[in-house]
Write an enzyme that holds these catalytic residues in place. Sequence first.
Site, PDB file in Angstrom:
ATOM      1  N   GLU A 162       0.824  -1.211   0.000  1.00 37.03           N
ATOM      2  CA  GLU A 162       0.000   0.000   0.000  1.00 37.03           C
ATOM      3  C   GLU A 162       0.859   1.263   0.000  1.00 37.03           C
ATOM      4  O   GLU A 162       0.537   2.244  -0.680  1.00 37.03           O
ATOM      5  CB  GLU A 162      -0.944  -0.007   1.209  1.00 37.03           C
ATOM      6  CG  GLU A 162      -1.915  -1.178   1.253  1.00 37.03           C
ATOM      7  CD  GLU A 162      -2.752  -1.310  -0.012  1.00 37.03           C
ATOM      8  OE1 GLU A 162      -2.971  -0.284  -0.698  1.00 37.03           O
ATOM      9  OE2 GLU A 162      -3.176  -2.433  -0.322  1.00 37.03           O
ATOM     10  N   HIS A 169       2.020   2.012  -3.445  1.00 29.92           N
ATOM     11  CA  HIS A 169       1.027   2.736  -4.241  1.00 29.92           C
ATOM     12  C   HIS A 169       1.187   4.242  -4.044  1.00 29.92           C
ATOM     13  O   HIS A 169       1.124   5.022  -4.999  1.00 29.92           O
ATOM     14  CB  HIS A 169      -0.389   2.321  -3.829  1.00 29.92           C
ATOM     15  CG  HIS A 169      -0.894   1.086  -4.513  1.00 29.92           C
ATOM     16  ND1 HIS A 169      -0.928   0.954  -5.888  1.00 29.92           N
ATOM     17  CD2 HIS A 169      -1.413  -0.069  -4.010  1.00 29.92           C
ATOM     18  CE1 HIS A 169      -1.440  -0.225  -6.198  1.00 29.92           C
ATOM     19  NE2 HIS A 169      -1.730  -0.873  -5.079  1.00 29.92           N
ATOM     20  N   GLU A 179      -0.772  -2.509 -10.066  1.00 32.30           N
ATOM     21  CA  GLU A 179      -0.684  -3.509  -8.998  1.00 32.30           C
ATOM     22  C   GLU A 179       0.624  -4.286  -9.085  1.00 32.30           C
ATOM     23  O   GLU A 179       1.245  -4.579  -8.058  1.00 32.30           O
ATOM     24  CB  GLU A 179      -1.874  -4.468  -9.068  1.00 32.30           C
ATOM     25  CG  GLU A 179      -3.182  -3.876  -8.596  1.00 32.30           C
ATOM     26  CD  GLU A 179      -3.104  -3.347  -7.180  1.00 32.30           C
ATOM     27  OE1 GLU A 179      -2.556  -4.035  -6.300  1.00 32.30           O
ATOM     28  OE2 GLU A 179      -3.584  -2.226  -6.952  1.00 32.30           O
TER      29      GLU A 179
END
Length: 296
Positions: A150, A153, A224
């Site tokens: 995360e 990202h 991703e």
Amino acid sequence: MVWIKRIGFFMLTNILVMVTISIATTILGQFGFGIQAFGLDLGPLLIFCLGWGMAGSFISLLLSKVMAKWTMGVRLIGANSPERERAVYRRVEFFAKKAHLTMPEVGIYDSPEVNAFATGPSKSNSLVAVSTGLLDKMDEQELDGVLAHELSHIANGDMVTMTLIQGIVNAFAMFISRIIAMIVANSVDEEKAHLVRFVVTIALDIVFSILGSIAVSYFSRIREFRADAGSAKLAGRDSMIAALEKLRRLVDAPEDERGQALASFKISSKKGSFISLFATHPALEERISALRTSRI
């Protein structure tokens, strides 16, 4: 399935923004912007659609943290929280420093789903949240893989990148729908033309937004893979693979054992199926294989 509901939620949010823009411009008398009485003035129309398409996406981005907290019931945690929560906060802090990021807000929300997400308008104004289901089902190594994913990202600027892509998709959806709406309106009585143009525009905004989400989902799947690679660098390849393997075991478990484990962290579907075009995450097997064969 949970992942279908979550994809539907984000698609619906974008569609509502598009429809709101169409209605607002109609009220403001701007519905015909770029459309001349004797034909289509494509240049101004494209500029109009690009401006409003981007505006809608960036409004959604600016509201992303607030909306995530509100819709998911995220409760912020910190260094003074109870031990289990404090451990999550410290791991996020560790990976944020390692990635040279401003410390994001960290939150937990009550859900049996094995889920985590990052959102926010910028790298310096972001949120990382995990579900209680994820904390219950994953060990420390697996949790590290998820948190590093995360934070990757955020480090990769994925929130802004996906906003730009969504804005372009919105612009083309608005552009094409208005051209078709004008053509249809010109084929009916003049008294009905305005209403027909309005109704057709709204309907096509919805249709083209759904179709456009195929392109957005494609770019999301690419991001991703990048986030998985970033997690491998921050937390180690084994941690990211361990997290994905745990998710795969949960997916493959019998329904009564799996419960509500499916979640946005691993949104995927069978490769080759039509619904897979709308999947925001690649299949777990593809992600694991990519990590094992990479040179990280």
